[in-house]
Scaffold this active site. Structure first.
Site, PDB file in Angstrom:
ATOM      1  N   TYR A   1       7.217   7.897  15.978  1.00  0.00           N
ATOM      2  CA  TYR A   1       7.538   7.957  14.560  1.00  0.00           C
ATOM      3  C   TYR A   1       8.758   8.843  14.315  1.00  0.00           C
ATOM      4  O   TYR A   1       9.701   8.454  13.610  1.00  0.00           O
ATOM      5  CB  TYR A   1       6.319   8.489  13.805  1.00  0.00           C
ATOM      6  CG  TYR A   1       6.470   8.544  12.304  1.00  0.00           C
ATOM      7  CD1 TYR A   1       6.337   7.395  11.541  1.00  0.00           C
ATOM      8  CD2 TYR A   1       6.720   9.752  11.645  1.00  0.00           C
ATOM      9  CE1 TYR A   1       6.449   7.434  10.152  1.00  0.00           C
ATOM     10  CE2 TYR A   1       6.842   9.807  10.269  1.00  0.00           C
ATOM     11  CZ  TYR A   1       6.699   8.644   9.523  1.00  0.00           C
ATOM     12  OH  TYR A   1       6.823   8.696   8.157  1.00  0.00           O
TER      13      TYR A   1
ATOM     14  N   ASN B   1      11.383   0.704   2.810  1.00  0.00           N
ATOM     15  CA  ASN B   1      10.259   1.628   2.894  1.00  0.00           C
ATOM     16  C   ASN B   1       9.274   1.347   4.018  1.00  0.00           C
ATOM     17  O   ASN B   1       8.614   2.259   4.495  1.00  0.00           O
ATOM     18  CB  ASN B   1       9.518   1.604   1.548  1.00  0.00           C
ATOM     19  CG  ASN B   1       8.146   2.226   1.617  1.00  0.00           C
ATOM     20  OD1 ASN B   1       8.003   3.435   1.711  1.00  0.00           O
ATOM     21  ND2 ASN B   1       7.115   1.378   1.583  1.00  0.00           N
TER      22      ASN B   1
ATOM     23  N   SER C   1       0.845  -1.200   0.000  1.00  0.00           N
ATOM     24  CA  SER C   1       0.000   0.000   0.000  1.00  0.00           C
ATOM     25  C   SER C   1       0.877   1.245   0.000  1.00  0.00           C
ATOM     26  O   SER C   1       2.101   1.178   0.158  1.00  0.00           O
ATOM     27  CB  SER C   1      -0.918   0.013   1.233  1.00  0.00           C
ATOM     28  OG  SER C   1      -0.151   0.057   2.425  1.00  0.00           O
ATOM     29  N   GLY C   2       0.240   2.391  -0.169  1.00  0.00           N
ATOM     30  CA  GLY C   2       0.893   3.683  -0.013  1.00  0.00           C
ATOM     31  C   GLY C   2       2.065   3.910  -0.943  1.00  0.00           C
ATOM     32  O   GLY C   2       2.051   3.539  -2.121  1.00  0.00           O
TER      33      GLY C   2
ATOM     34  N   MET D   1      -2.089   6.504   5.286  1.00  0.00           N
ATOM     35  CA  MET D   1      -1.543   7.087   6.502  1.00  0.00           C
ATOM     36  C   MET D   1      -1.867   8.577   6.578  1.00  0.00           C
ATOM     37  O   MET D   1      -2.278   9.094   7.628  1.00  0.00           O
ATOM     38  CB  MET D   1      -0.025   6.887   6.572  1.00  0.00           C
ATOM     39  CG  MET D   1       0.605   7.474   7.835  1.00  0.00           C
ATOM     40  SD  MET D   1       2.419   7.418   7.853  1.00  0.00           S
ATOM     41  CE  MET D   1       2.706   5.665   7.968  1.00  0.00           C
TER      42      MET D   1
ATOM     43  N   GLU E   1      -0.395  11.491  -0.834  1.00  0.00           N
ATOM     44  CA  GLU E   1      -1.751  10.968  -0.653  1.00  0.00           C
ATOM     45  C   GLU E   1      -1.733   9.451  -0.467  1.00  0.00           C
ATOM     46  O   GLU E   1      -1.673   8.676  -1.422  1.00  0.00           O
ATOM     47  CB  GLU E   1      -2.624  11.345  -1.847  1.00  0.00           C
ATOM     48  CG  GLU E   1      -2.983  12.826  -1.908  1.00  0.00           C
ATOM     49  CD  GLU E   1      -3.996  13.227  -0.837  1.00  0.00           C
ATOM     50  OE1 GLU E   1      -4.512  12.338  -0.139  1.00  0.00           O
ATOM     51  OE2 GLU E   1      -4.265  14.432  -0.694  1.00  0.00           O
ATOM     52  N   THR E   2      -1.746   9.021   0.796  1.00  0.00           N
ATOM     53  CA  THR E   2      -1.767   7.609   1.168  1.00  0.00           C
ATOM     54  C   THR E   2      -2.779   7.413   2.292  1.00  0.00           C
ATOM     55  O   THR E   2      -3.304   8.378   2.851  1.00  0.00           O
ATOM     56  CB  THR E   2      -0.384   7.152   1.658  1.00  0.00           C
ATOM     57  OG1 THR E   2      -0.062   7.881   2.864  1.00  0.00           O
ATOM     58  CG2 THR E   2       0.701   7.402   0.608  1.00  0.00           C
TER      59      THR E   2
ATOM     60  N   ASP F   1       6.961 -10.531   7.169  1.00  0.00           N
ATOM     61  CA  ASP F   1       6.928  -9.463   8.163  1.00  0.00           C
ATOM     62  C   ASP F   1       8.339  -8.916   8.299  1.00  0.00           C
ATOM     63  O   ASP F   1       9.281  -9.677   8.580  1.00  0.00           O
ATOM     64  CB  ASP F   1       6.428 -10.026   9.496  1.00  0.00           C
ATOM     65  CG  ASP F   1       6.216  -8.972  10.562  1.00  0.00           C
ATOM     66  OD1 ASP F   1       6.948  -7.959  10.562  1.00  0.00           O
ATOM     67  OD2 ASP F   1       5.328  -9.161  11.406  1.00  0.00           O
ATOM     68  N   VAL F   2       8.522  -7.618   8.092  1.00  0.00           N
ATOM     69  CA  VAL F   2       9.877  -7.057   8.113  1.00  0.00           C
ATOM     70  C   VAL F   2      10.560  -7.197   9.470  1.00  0.00           C
ATOM     71  O   VAL F   2      11.783  -7.073   9.567  1.00  0.00           O
ATOM     72  CB  VAL F   2       9.895  -5.571   7.680  1.00  0.00           C
ATOM     73  CG1 VAL F   2       9.489  -5.422   6.224  1.00  0.00           C
ATOM     74  CG2 VAL F   2       9.049  -4.706   8.602  1.00  0.00           C
TER      75      VAL F   2
END
Length: 231
Positions: free
Chosen positions: A143, A77, A11-12, A180, A177-178, A54-55
């Site tokens: 974050y 990312n 996504s995103g 999140m 535009e995502t 899963d990272v």
């Protein structure tokens, strides 16, 4: 055919970037937890290879990298925002989750890519930082802390990669535009944004350079964002 692995590809920014690279003839390894979303992308792009993982899981990530094989570029990312609030309002579990994905997960991916690139004689790692790697938005302590750490990771990889022809750069992306940003917009309805395609095109530019050239840091953002002079 050039080869790239994109983490957070479901996504995103990750998805937009993965699809743009596939459209430009790259072989693209898609890493994210959502196997269904990766399969959907791969169904439309023959060059895309779903690698569900899963990272934060070192063994799963190692299997994904092994399955993909040699690579020219990693777009590191995958990331999450976490709960908004001041530090005393953030549960420790939420902090640990954000650190796990945004820092530990990016370290795992970079470690695997660096080892593979060192063995094959070179490559490029592009870390997704953020404007939060420079200045925070309110209520983003988890974050923002992790994104500042990514700048240190980028600088260290750039230095340590020199003897092995490994270039490392960082892209700091403003409000694209995502999903999140859609979530954050609820508390900031006048937020200035840009099309996520501009972020993807910027990554494509960085990745397309020869290894004797490197974009060390790039900032791409909506022109009217209050970044310069903010703080």
């Amino acid at each position: 055919m050039k080869r790239i692995i994109v983490t957070g590809a479901s996504s995103g920014i990750g998805r937009a970037t993965a699809e743009l690279f596939a459209e430009n003839g790259w072989r693209v390894g898609l890493i994210a937890r959502r196997a269904d979303a990766l399969a959907e992308i791969a169904a439309r792009h023959p060059n895309a290879v779903p690698l569900p993982a899963d990272v934060t899981d070192p063994a799963a990530m190692a299997r994904a990298f092994d399955a993909f094989g040699p690579l020219d570029v990693l777009f590191n990312n995958a990331g999450i925002f976490g709960q908004a609030g001041s530090i005393d309002e953030i549960p420790l579990e939420d902090w640990q989750q954000v650190v796990g994905v945004n820092l530990h997960g990016m370290f795992i991916a970079a470690r695997l890519a660096f080892g593979a690139m060192r063995a094959q004689g070179g490559g490029r790692i592009i870390n997704n930082g953020s404007l939060a790697a420079h200045v925070p938005r309110p209520g983003s302590v988890s974050y923002t802390t992790t994104k500042h750490a990514i700048t240190g990771l980028t600088r260290s990889l750039s230095l340590d990669g020199r003897p092995y022809n490994i270039a490392c750069g960082q892209i700091d992306i403003g409000n694209a535009e995502t999903d999140m940003i859609a979530m954050l917009r609820k508390g900031e309805p006048q937020m200035e944004t840009m099309d996520v395609a501009h972020a993807a095109a910027s990554v494509l530019h960085m990745a397309g350079l020869p290894l004797d050239a490197n974009v060390q840091f790039m900032t791409v953002m909506a022109t009217r964002m209050p970044f310069i002079g903010r703080g």
